[in-house]
Design a protein around this motif. Structure first.
Motif, mmCIF file in Angstrom:
data_model
loop_
_atom_site.group_PDB
_atom_site.id
_atom_site.type_symbol
_atom_site.label_atom_id
_atom_site.label_comp_id
_atom_site.label_asym_id
_atom_site.label_seq_id
_atom_site.Cartn_x
_atom_site.Cartn_y
_atom_site.Cartn_z
ATOM 1 N N GLY A 81 0.783 -1.222 0.000
ATOM 2 C CA GLY A 81 0.000 0.000 0.000
ATOM 3 C C GLY A 81 0.815 1.271 0.000
ATOM 4 N N LEU B 121 3.062 4.314 -1.563
ATOM 5 C CA LEU B 121 3.157 5.059 -2.808
ATOM 6 C C LEU B 121 4.474 4.686 -3.474
ATOM 7 C CD1 LEU B 121 1.062 7.205 -3.635
ATOM 8 C CD2 LEU B 121 2.642 8.937 -2.792
ATOM 9 N N ARG B 122 4.425 4.182 -4.710
ATOM 10 C CA ARG B 122 5.657 3.860 -5.396
ATOM 11 C C ARG B 122 5.392 3.709 -6.894
ATOM 12 N NH1 ARG B 122 8.822 -1.063 -4.541
ATOM 13 N NH2 ARG B 122 9.306 -0.594 -6.700
ATOM 14 N N GLY B 123 6.423 3.885 -7.685
ATOM 15 C CA GLY B 123 6.303 3.623 -9.110
ATOM 16 C C GLY B 123 6.187 2.133 -9.348
ATOM 17 N N THR B 124 5.599 1.760 -10.480
ATOM 18 C CA THR B 124 5.420 0.335 -10.763
ATOM 19 C C THR B 124 6.277 -0.138 -11.938
ATOM 20 O OG1 THR B 124 3.473 0.912 -12.070
ATOM 21 C CG2 THR B 124 3.101 0.197 -9.808
ATOM 22 N N GLY B 125 7.191 0.727 -12.387
ATOM 23 C CA GLY B 125 8.001 0.375 -13.550
ATOM 24 C C GLY B 125 9.093 -0.633 -13.275
ATOM 25 N N ASP B 126 9.435 -0.839 -12.016
ATOM 26 C CA ASP B 126 10.530 -1.760 -11.690
ATOM 27 C C ASP B 126 10.031 -2.961 -10.888
ATOM 28 O OD1 ASP B 126 9.928 -0.313 -9.456
ATOM 29 O OD2 ASP B 126 11.997 0.129 -8.909
ATOM 30 N N ARG C 84 -0.033 -1.605 -12.931
ATOM 31 C CA ARG C 84 -0.381 -1.814 -11.524
ATOM 32 C C ARG C 84 -0.874 -3.237 -11.264
ATOM 33 N NH1 ARG C 84 -4.355 1.689 -7.507
ATOM 34 N NH2 ARG C 84 -4.357 0.163 -5.835
ATOM 35 N N LEU D 37 0.420 -3.102 -5.864
ATOM 36 C CA LEU D 37 0.645 -2.062 -4.854
ATOM 37 C C LEU D 37 0.098 -2.474 -3.478
ATOM 38 C CD1 LEU D 37 -0.022 1.117 -7.005
ATOM 39 C CD2 LEU D 37 2.169 0.310 -6.130
ATOM 40 N N LEU E 238 -2.597 6.042 -4.491
ATOM 41 C CA LEU E 238 -1.960 4.804 -4.927
ATOM 42 C C LEU E 238 -2.377 4.548 -6.374
ATOM 43 C CD1 LEU E 238 -0.351 2.979 -2.994
ATOM 44 C CD2 LEU E 238 -2.380 1.553 -2.781
ATOM 45 N N THR F 101 2.166 3.578 -12.488
ATOM 46 C CA THR F 101 2.779 4.707 -13.191
ATOM 47 C C THR F 101 3.051 4.390 -14.662
ATOM 48 O OG1 THR F 101 4.933 3.988 -12.361
ATOM 49 C CG2 THR F 101 3.811 5.730 -11.142
ATOM 50 N N ARG G 134 13.887 4.497 -13.410
ATOM 51 C CA ARG G 134 13.584 3.130 -13.856
ATOM 52 C C ARG G 134 12.336 2.548 -13.216
ATOM 53 N NH1 ARG G 134 15.178 -1.471 -11.702
ATOM 54 N NH2 ARG G 134 16.171 -2.465 -13.462
ATOM 55 N N ASP G 135 11.846 3.175 -12.120
ATOM 56 C CA ASP G 135 10.568 2.743 -11.555
ATOM 57 C C ASP G 135 9.399 3.532 -12.151
ATOM 58 O OD1 ASP G 135 10.941 5.190 -10.385
ATOM 59 O OD2 ASP G 135 10.767 4.499 -8.317
ATOM 60 N N ALA G 136 9.706 4.434 -13.083
ATOM 61 C CA ALA G 136 8.686 5.247 -13.759
ATOM 62 C C ALA G 136 7.896 6.114 -12.781
ATOM 63 C CB ALA G 136 7.742 4.369 -14.592
ATOM 64 N N ARG G 137 8.509 6.458 -11.642
ATOM 65 C CA ARG G 137 7.832 7.358 -10.709
ATOM 66 C C ARG G 137 8.279 8.809 -10.894
ATOM 67 N NH1 ARG G 137 7.209 7.027 -4.076
ATOM 68 N NH2 ARG G 137 6.400 9.138 -3.846
ATOM 69 N N LEU H 256 3.691 10.967 -8.604
ATOM 70 C CA LEU H 256 2.638 10.493 -7.699
ATOM 71 C C LEU H 256 2.177 11.593 -6.736
ATOM 72 C CD1 LEU H 256 3.927 6.873 -7.007
ATOM 73 C CD2 LEU H 256 1.937 7.538 -8.354
ATOM 74 N N HIS I 173 11.906 2.361 -20.031
ATOM 75 C CA HIS I 173 12.346 0.990 -20.289
ATOM 76 C C HIS I 173 13.039 0.818 -21.632
ATOM 77 C CE1 HIS I 173 9.863 0.512 -16.837
ATOM 78 N NE2 HIS I 173 8.767 0.790 -17.482
#
Lengths: 399, 399
Positions: free
Chosen positions: A30, A32-37, A81, A98, B32, B35, B78-81, B98, B395
């Motif tokens: 839960g 907050l974070r990027g989801t690209g990695d 996500r 998440l 939440l 990204t 790299r996490d796209a955040r 975010l 990416h």
């Protein structure tokens, strides 16, 4: 201290504890974070998956209750996500990376083999063995949108294999018993327009689509060749390629069918596993003719190009499945070899290719290697790991 | 009611209000969410950007205070955040997509032109005009990691152009006055190993790297040709290609230099803008020879391949900059044309290619089109929009 003050202090303490909890929760599920990695690793024996972080190279969570995950595969929502896990038992699970919870799960057939997500991310398709056909669902709600029974002209059902997404909101798939390739076009809405390509060859067992979404190629188990459909010119029909490429010329025992989705496109070449042979075939991408055969350590299973298309990594069927070999795309020579351990089932490059993650099933480990120096950078405990899938796949045609 | 009860009720009310605030905030910034479907659009005249959502096709927020954003470009963590916005005034801004806030910002030079992020996502490089050179920063903290002055053998500084990331933790860039291409290799840590390629040609004004990170090509303003470096074989040195391709054969006025990073690689061909001419050049990717010249509506600026490599979209310099043309990659014919409005500056495909977003600067609008039917699906109010950058770039090598 007066009672009011005491109450005030007590309430303050409760409030702080509540906030503290929230803060702890924020550092876990839960947050907050990027989801690209992010990524998902399938634990095939236990019906569970692990959610991993490719930046910190650690496991974030383990999610159980996903059913039979042998041959399971994963697709991602376009916002990266949600993971969709396609199980062997017809289970389709929507997993929130998440909150790290299952947000939806249905059993949509008795026996299934893989799925695909549409170009616009709104539709999920699942390939079913029993009953043979394709079901299409709303990616958000998992409500049924379309049911496409794989029934041939004799009225008999086929198992469906090689299901992929293609540009222009299409799904393409292959009927094993009928020997047909079908294109289901959803560009006009929820009622697909189906185009059937008949008599493509005997026992098409799997298929792939090229990274540009143009060429769909089905491997034939019952014949020595492959079936090619140019999705930009579907009216031209299915063409036979690679005739006599060696599938049938020596009756070698096939320990495990290779995965065609693992074919590697790099430079002018496609690299593909030679079924049953200890070799990787190099094919000219212009005319699909054979250019070379590279002798390798065993029967290849996955043949994967690095994102910089400089190297092709190969794993092998039993009893040679403790090894990875690396082929240089320019010289077509083997330039590296690793022995990660027993039962190397799958590998996945980080999106820009600096690392490769490797499932070592019988060691209950996933290894992380520098893709250039081959140095091992990390090791995760994962129970019987098989498929590894990173979220960058959300943005790729056919993945 | 006793005082204690009253206090209890009041505190409950305060607590509920606080939670309510949090819930509202959760629906806005700080919610939440994945990204993978986010992007940033540069508002060049106002030093601001908008954060957009490509699934709902709406603007989520406007962020101000980013300085001079003419010619600004954006890279992603790299996490796209996080978006990194490279301004014209040496400003480097780290923006959290975010929380929708600027989380870090430095002025790292007096005058800069673009940046790059390393393969592993840890290093940011910025190309500077004044003082000429490249500075490299920690992508998380924006602390200086390395300073590479672009000083030639005579001790003179050059402006740096055409900075890109390349595989094996390298940055590649070009020195305008010196006519050199440099490779800075950070694979051994924070002390780069620099390789200099001298006398590559006069006035290299911009460069590109191919999607596989192999070929780096600099355009030459002072000569009728281009400079090619094969990054897999850098010892072979820089090679001249496209000699006499037409840059200098007719002294046409050049209204705006084309962007080389816009070159499109599709199938066997690269499509590139012919500087000053009303044509798009088609180049064989094997030997970099010219295959064809396609007459187009004006002087091309960006020439971009669709993700399915079926079409190439072209925008134009003033006074033809109200138009987009679409070239079919198979037939090399123009198959579509749009007139979005005055000053079409940039376009970006959604990652799997179903839509294209277009900046129409002097209409203060961004338009969203179906990439196949060309139907307009939406329109956003954006002040003097220029570059559009979606997070899937995180990416991709060289993006």
């Amino acid at each position: 201290m007066r009672p009011l003050e005491r109450l005030g202090r007590w309430l303050t303490l409760v409030l702080l504890m509540a906030l503290g909890q929230a803060a702890v929760a924020g550092g876990e599920a839960g947050q907050l974070r990027g989801t690209g990695d992010l990524g998902v690793i399938v634990e095939r024996a236990t019906g569970s998956v692990q959610i991993v972080d490719t930046t910190t190279r650690e496991s974030l969570a383990r999610i159980t209750g996903l059913g039979d995950l042998s041959h399971a595969s994963v697709k991602y929502s376009r916002d990266a996500r949600y993971a969709y896990v396609f199980g062997r038992d017809g289970g389709l699970t929507q997993l929130d990376l998440l909150t790290r919870r299952i947000t939806n799960r249905i059993i949509q057939s008795g026996n299934s083999i893989g799925g695909a997500i549409s170009q616009d991310g709104r539709l999920l398709a699942v390939a079913n063995y029993d009953p043979g056909g394709v079901k299409v669902f709303d990616a958000r709600t998992l409500e049924l949108v379309a049911d496409i029974p794989a029934v041939d002209d004799k009225g008999e059902r086929s198992k469906v294999v090689g299901l992929v997404d293609a540009p222009r909101q299409r799904f393409v798939f292959t009927l094993f018993e009928a020997g047909e390739i079908w294109v289901a076009d959803f560009s006009e809405g929820k009622e697909p327009r189906i185009t059937r390509h008949r008599e493509v060859g005997r026992q098409p067992y799997d298929a792939l689509i090229t990274p540009d979404g143009r060429h769909y190629i089905a491997g034939l188990f019952g014949e020595d060749g492959m079936a090619l459909l140019d999705l930009r010119n579907p009216d031209a029909g299915v063409q036979r390629i690679m005739d006599g490429y060696g599938r049938g010329d020596e009756p070698l025992p096939v320990f495990k069918m290779p995965h065609l989705e693992g074919w590697a496109m790099a430079g002018d070449y496609a690299f593909m596993p030679a079924v049953g042979h200890h070799s990787v075939l190099v094919v000219n991408r212009r005319d699909w003719s054979e250019v070379a055969r590279i002798p390798v350590h065993g029967q290849p299973i996955f043949v994967m190009a690095s994102p910089d298309q400089h190297a092709v990594w190969v794993n092998f069927a039993y009893p040679d499945n403790d090894t990875l070999q690396i082929i240089d795309v320019d010289t077509l020579e083997i330039t590296g070899e690793l022995k990660p351990g027993p039962a190397v089932l799958h590998m996945e490059f980080t999106p820009r290719g600096e690392h490769i993650w490797v499932s070592v099933r019988d060691a209950d480990e996933v290894h992380i290697y520098d893709a250039y120096s081959l140095e091992r950078l990390g090791r995760l405990n994962v129970e019987s790991p098989s498929g590894i899938f990173f979220t960058a796949r959300a943005h790729r045609i056919g993945l």
